[in-house]
Design an enzyme around this catalytic site. Structure first.
Site, PDB file in Angstrom:
ATOM      1  N   TYR A 101       0.817  -1.214   0.000  1.00 49.52           N
ATOM      2  CA  TYR A 101       0.000   0.000   0.000  1.00 49.52           C
ATOM      3  C   TYR A 101       0.846   1.256   0.000  1.00 49.52           C
ATOM      4  O   TYR A 101       0.490   2.254  -0.616  1.00 49.52           O
ATOM      5  CB  TYR A 101      -0.973  -0.014   1.185  1.00 49.52           C
ATOM      6  CG  TYR A 101      -2.163  -0.911   0.928  1.00 49.52           C
ATOM      7  CD1 TYR A 101      -2.974  -0.682  -0.188  1.00 49.52           C
ATOM      8  CD2 TYR A 101      -2.466  -1.974   1.753  1.00 49.52           C
ATOM      9  CE1 TYR A 101      -4.047  -1.507  -0.457  1.00 49.52           C
ATOM     10  CE2 TYR A 101      -3.541  -2.803   1.489  1.00 49.52           C
ATOM     11  CZ  TYR A 101      -4.329  -2.574   0.382  1.00 49.52           C
ATOM     12  OH  TYR A 101      -5.387  -3.374   0.114  1.00 49.52           O
ATOM     13  N   GLU A 200      -2.239 -30.867   9.289  1.00 50.24           N
ATOM     14  CA  GLU A 200      -2.622 -29.924   8.237  1.00 50.24           C
ATOM     15  C   GLU A 200      -3.859 -29.103   8.599  1.00 50.24           C
ATOM     16  O   GLU A 200      -3.865 -27.894   8.493  1.00 50.24           O
ATOM     17  CB  GLU A 200      -2.889 -30.676   6.915  1.00 50.24           C
ATOM     18  CG  GLU A 200      -3.322 -29.725   5.799  1.00 50.24           C
ATOM     19  CD  GLU A 200      -3.671 -30.443   4.502  1.00 50.24           C
ATOM     20  OE1 GLU A 200      -3.449 -31.659   4.415  1.00 50.24           O
ATOM     21  OE2 GLU A 200      -4.154 -29.774   3.580  1.00 50.24           O
ATOM     22  N   ASP A 252      -3.977 -34.488   4.754  1.00 49.81           N
ATOM     23  CA  ASP A 252      -4.916 -35.170   3.872  1.00 49.81           C
ATOM     24  C   ASP A 252      -4.139 -35.993   2.857  1.00 49.81           C
ATOM     25  O   ASP A 252      -2.949 -35.745   2.632  1.00 49.81           O
ATOM     26  CB  ASP A 252      -5.770 -34.147   3.092  1.00 49.81           C
ATOM     27  CG  ASP A 252      -6.746 -33.412   4.001  1.00 49.81           C
ATOM     28  OD1 ASP A 252      -7.024 -33.907   5.111  1.00 49.81           O
ATOM     29  OD2 ASP A 252      -7.227 -32.335   3.580  1.00 49.81           O
TER      30      ASP A 252
END
Lengths: 368, 691
Positions: A101, A200, A252
């Site tokens: 910014y 995870e 996973d």
């Protein structure tokens, strides 16, 4: 403060000035200003046998001002240099997003997207051999959460060292890892654990915490929050190095989770310049594996087109070039399935802590 | 009525309705969706033809209002000459009527089924009569009449005929002239590629002199579709003249009949007066080759000799038939028409010179628009026209499409997978075939039949616009690159120099050698503009030398040179290179310097000239300009010289013709017959087509 040896603020400024000097010298010679840096793509990462991690290879690219796009990048890096110098002088720091910014005021040097500013900050790290902590730049992403019987000392805003036990002094959400986990900010004091379990998903982290798995199995549980932040990877590396405890990754079973593991164990392409400080080569992928889907008859989903594409590209990724990974990926391609960690709940809420993890840990020789 | 009469009249009645029923498909009334398009087409074609003949700038309004079921109220109104009271019955009530069947010239409608089909179809599908208001300028009031068809007599039945002053509902003013048709028919309004909307849009593109509007309402009166295509030019299509047949397109039967009916005494005068393109020299040559005595009487020529003559026609070089029987749209107007219908970045149009196939003059026009709002994926839009009439069906089977598909579009910057089919990309391509005799594949008249010469002409025209597109794409990518380079050296580089010097607290480096190194090229930038006050199109060409060496060039620019335009404010002088290309020799351009060429063009309107090409002669490339192709330039010069020469020959032969005639006549001492001959010498198309 750096990884390895400490750089003084003069050294950081000098390193940044050398980037500006390369450009200025070129112009004095009547040549277009330029910046030289390694090629940052998958093709240019190599396994460093000594460090046991992946690092950038020898391919360098020169970014020179003969095209508008690269000329803009050069101008931006000069603006960043000036901005970092100002911060170092005034003892401030900013997030990468804040810098993005702030660049609004840089006229032709402003960034188009935040991705551009993040990439350029990394480029400067590589060229100057500094890290972004030297530049007083903080990442946006917050670090991981840790629960378990480990004790840290963290320097707070008042400059005092605070002692925190990650089992007794924290709530259910655990200890929040700060963005800077180097020794001048964080000390690893003591522990009473056998291993570190990196998880995870938040759902599985909470399940393990609720089931009291950290005490039962004598481990520290870390929530990775998807692709782990630098500080998360760094603190795991330190726990591995300083406490010599194994890091087990529980994720996973899908191609994206494999990448999470790869970035923990071998380093990520984007941060290959500091892989040796971030990657824990000893990390072990615990599960869920493609074998597990079959062995535990887990509820699974079909692999999508993009999953298949990701698997295919992983096969060409040097980080997955080893036999075990190849086998797992091939098996996954064969069965065409993926499964989530939480699919273990098929057999009840306690199945993961009572059956699955003990069996997987036993296979590694970690009994409890 | 006795029994026999009754039977015969019944048969006849069956015959007319049956004719319509049986031929619905090629009359265009085979489906509900198509019927409504055909109805609009018939009435709009009529309006355009009528306005053209009366030299009126057409305003055509079409209204479709959905009714209960699958009925649609159909309304069209124009500002044409109207139809005199006593002609209304014939125009609306008789099949196969129309003056155009008897002349060889380019017209829109060639079917003759016309508006009668609309009356018939309405009556058959809904029982509705057709309500007509017609106002002829000279008359004080409009004729209002309801029309039905007596299928037994193939004749219109008029009811409720009256005269009234026709007032425009919107303005409250009296309508001076025009025609309004209203009827109710079965039909289905659909949007898309084959729709009334598309038909009118296409019509407006090739009739830029017409203002066309469309309103479609649903059952409840809500507007569900509309279109408004205002005219972009006040110039009416030119009046086309009728011509005599050309020997190359004649069949034996026709030739025999022409011989039989001829009043000429001698074969030479027969050939010269009944055909176009036959000079005295050619007539003698034909007869020589056919071994026919010049003095023989045409009436006595037998079939064998006629066949010999027919063969000789093909062996003798003949003048082309006159081309003023064709009415091309003109490339500038195509450009305007296309840009009003399609928002695009680039338009390139080509009007080829007229050509002849089998004695029929024809002319190809092609327009290509690219970029802008046009969809980038999917095939380009193909807009096919024959004699200003949109062809909306059977795209794949049409010669125009086949010619389009035969071009290797990849070479011209369009995606063309496998080099087959219609290319892809954000483009629309217009192909217009103007001809005195358009050959269709079938009676439906939706696809043009194979014809080698026409195919070749279309291909040539397409290659020409293709080159234009390629140039444009190359130019815009060059222009983008040049723009970026300018930004780089003029803005970014100085900032890099300033910032790095600040950071290092060093003096700023001299950038001139750096800039030369980065650019290392000569750049050319042209800007076309419009001077509103002086009504002049302006062109400014800037050349920058960003190399380390001095350069010397001749710069050439394309400009729209024609009878109406002139170059003005050209302070640098220079010289004409060839038609439409001007050249300026520049002084030596030193490294780091820049020079400007400026000129204006009068005689244009705003938007006529939006794109040009800059060429150069000299060493080293110029980014933004093309090295002039000297052989191409030669070709342009040659073809220009050829056109001038041709014009002179025609002028001469026109001057010579009466002399030869008189010489012949004085020998024959039969002047009166010759005059008679030449009057009757014109042959009508209807006879000519029978064979």
């Amino acid at each position: 403060m750096t990884l390895g040896k400490t750089k003084t603020k003069e050294e950081v400024i000098e390193a940044l000035h050398s980037v500006a000097a390369e450009m200025h010298d070129k112009m004095l010679k009547g040549k277009p200003p330029a910046m030289t840096l390694p090629v940052r793509t998958k093709k240019n990462i190599q396994f460093d046998k000594k460090l046991q991690v992946y690092k950038y290879g020898k391919n360098k690219s020169t970014r020179d001002a003969t095209a508008l796009g690269s000329a803009r990048v050069l101008l931006r890096s000069l603006h960043i240099t000036e901005f970092i110098e100002d911060m170092i002088e005034s003892g401030k720091s900013s997030t990468l997003r804040e810098m993005y910014y702030i660049s609004e005021g840089w006229g032709n040097g402003k960034f188009g997207t935040q991705n551009e500013s993040n990439n350029l900050a990394e480029d400067l790290e590589i060229v100057t051999k500094c890290i972004r902590e030297d530049f007083k730049l903080r990442p946006e992403e917050d670090g991981a959460r840790i629960i378990g019987n480990v004790t840290f000392e963290e320097k707070n805003r008042k400059g005092e060292w605070m002692r925190i036990n990650c089992r007794d002094d924290v709530g259910d959400s655990g200890y929040g890892v700060p963005y800077n986990v180097e020794s001048e900010k964080l000390r690893l004091v003591e522990h009473d654990i056998d291993f570190v379990m990196a998880v995870e998903t938040g759902g599985m982290f909470d399940r393990l915490v609720e089931n009291g798995f950290d005490e039962e199995a004598r481990c520290a549980i870390i929530h990775l929050k998807g692709q782990p932040a630098r500080s998360t990877r760094r603190i795991m590396k330190r726990m591995s190095d300083e406490w010599k405890k194994p890091i087990l990754v529980f994720a996973d079973c899908d191609p994206w989770s494999f990448r999470i593991f790869a970035s923990i164990a071998y380093g990520a392409i984007k941060t290959a310049h500091i892989s040796e400080y971030l990657a824990t080569n000893e990390a072990i992928y615990l599960g869920i594996t493609a074998d597990d889907i079959l062995a535990y008859d887990l509820p699974s989903d079909d692999l999508t087109k993009s999953d298949l594409g990701a698997l295919e590209s992983e096969l060409s990724d040097p980080r997955f070039a080893t036999g075990w990974w190849k086998e797992q990926i091939n098996l996954m391609q064969e069965i065409g399935k993926k499964a989530e960690q939480q699919s273990l709940a098929k057999y009840g809420l306690d199945f993961v802590t009572d059956t699955y993890l003990p069996e997987k840990l036993a296979a590694l020789g970690l009994k409890y | 009525m006795n029994k026999a009469e009754e039977i015969s009249s019944k048969q006849k009645q069956i015959a007319v309705s049956e004719f319509f029923e049986k031929n619905k498909h090629f009359l265009g009334f085979d489906s509900l969706q198509r019927s409504i398009i055909t109805a609009v087409k018939e009435s709009v074609d009529n309006s355009l033809d009528a306005c053209e003949e009366a030299r009126i700038l057409p305003n055509i309004h079409v209204e479709l209002n959905k009714q209960k079921g699958d009925k649609i109220e159909f309304v069209t109104q124009d500002n044409g000459p109207g139809i005199p009271r006593n002609a209304i019955e014939d125009v609306f009530g008789k099949f196969l009527l129309g003056s155009r069947f008897h002349a060889i010239r380019q017209t829109r409608g060639q079917q003759g089924i016309g508006i009668t089909g609309v009356v018939m179809y309405s009556q058959l599908t809904t029982g509705s009569k057709t309500h007509v208001i017609s106002k002829v300028k000279q008359e004080s009031s409009a004729v209002i009449v309801e029309l039905g068809l007596d299928t037994r007599k193939n004749k219109a039945i008029k009811t409720g005929e009256r005269r009234e002053v026709w007032i425009d509902k919107n303005t409250g003013k009296e309508i001076e002239q025009g025609l309004r048709i209203r009827t109710i028919m079965k039909g289905k309004y659909q949007k898309g590629k084959q729709s009334v909307h598309q038909y009118l849009r296409m019509t407006s593109i090739v009739n830029p002199h017409a203002s066309i509007s469309l309103i479609v309402r649903d059952k409840d009166g809500n507007i569900i579709d509309q279109g408004n295509w205002p005219r972009t030019t006040e110039r009416l299509p030119r009046v086309v003249s009728e011509i005599r047949p050309h020997p190359h397109g004649i069949h034996l039967g026709t030739l025999q009949r022409m011989l039989r009916e001829s009043g000429e005494r001698k074969m030479t005068s027969f050939l010269r007066h009944n055909f176009s393109g036959v000079s005295m020299r050619a007539a003698r040559e034909i007869l020589g080759k056919a071994k026919i005595d010049e003095g023989r009487e045409p009436k006595r020529i037998k079939a064998d000799d006629a066949q010999e003559m027919l063969n000789a026609f093909q062996k003798v070089k003949l003048l082309s038939p006159p081309m003023d029987c064709l009415s091309p749209i003109d490339d500038l107007l195509i450009k305007k028409g296309l840009s009003k219908a399609i928002d695009s970045r680039f338009a390139s149009t080509v009007t080829r010179n007229p050509s002849v196939s089998q004695g029929n003059p024809f002319q190809i026009e092609v327009g290509l628009v690219f970029g802008g709002d046009l969809g980038a994926d999917g095939p380009i839009e193909v807009l096919r026209f024959a004699n200003r009439v949109p062809l909306m069906y059977q795209q794949g089977g049409c010669l125009l499409t086949k010619a389009l598909e035969s071009v290797d579009w990849k070479r011209y910057g369009l995606e063309h997978p496998g080099g087959r089919g219609v290319p892809k990309g954000p483009a629309a391509l217009l192909i217009h075939l103007a001809s005195t005799n358009v050959q269709f594949t079938s009676e439906a008249k939706e696809a043009v039949a194979e014809n080698e010469e026409v195919h070749e002409e279309i291909r040539k025209a397409l290659l020409e616009v293709g080159r234009g597109l390629k140039n444009h794409l190359k130019k815009s990518s060059q222009r983008k690159k040049a723009k970026e380079k300018f930004e780089l050296v003029n803005i970014i580089l100085p900032e890099i120099a300033k910032k790095s010097s600040e950071i290092l607290a060093r003096p700023e480096p001299d950038l001139a050698p750096v800039i030369t190194q980065i650019m290392n090229a000569v750049f050319c930038e042209e800007v076309l503009d419009w001077d509103k006050e002086r009504k002049i199109a302006t062109c400014s060409i800037k050349i920058y030398n960003y190399t380390a060496r001095a350069r010397a060039y001749t710069i050439l620019a394309k400009w729209p040179e024609n009878e109406d335009t002139a170059m003005v404010d050209n302070d640098r002088g220079g010289r004409k290179e060839t038609k439409g290309i001007w050249a300026w020799r520049l002084d030596t351009l030193n490294p780091g310097t820049c020079t400007t060429i400026k000129f204006g063009v009068s005689g244009l309107t705003k938007g006529d000239w939006v794109d040009t090409d800059i060429f150069f002669r000299g060493n080293g490339e110029i980014i933004g300009a093309t090295r002039i192709d000297e052989s191409l330039l030669d070709e342009i010069r040659k073809s220009e010289a050829l056109i001038i020469a041709e014009k002179e020959i025609i002028k001469e032969s026109n001057n010579l013709e009466p002399l030869i005639d008189r010489a012949e006549e004085s020998v024959q001492k039969d002047i009166s017959t010759t005059i008679l001959e030449s009057k009757e010498g014109q042959l009508s198309l209807s006879e000519w087509e029978v064979e």
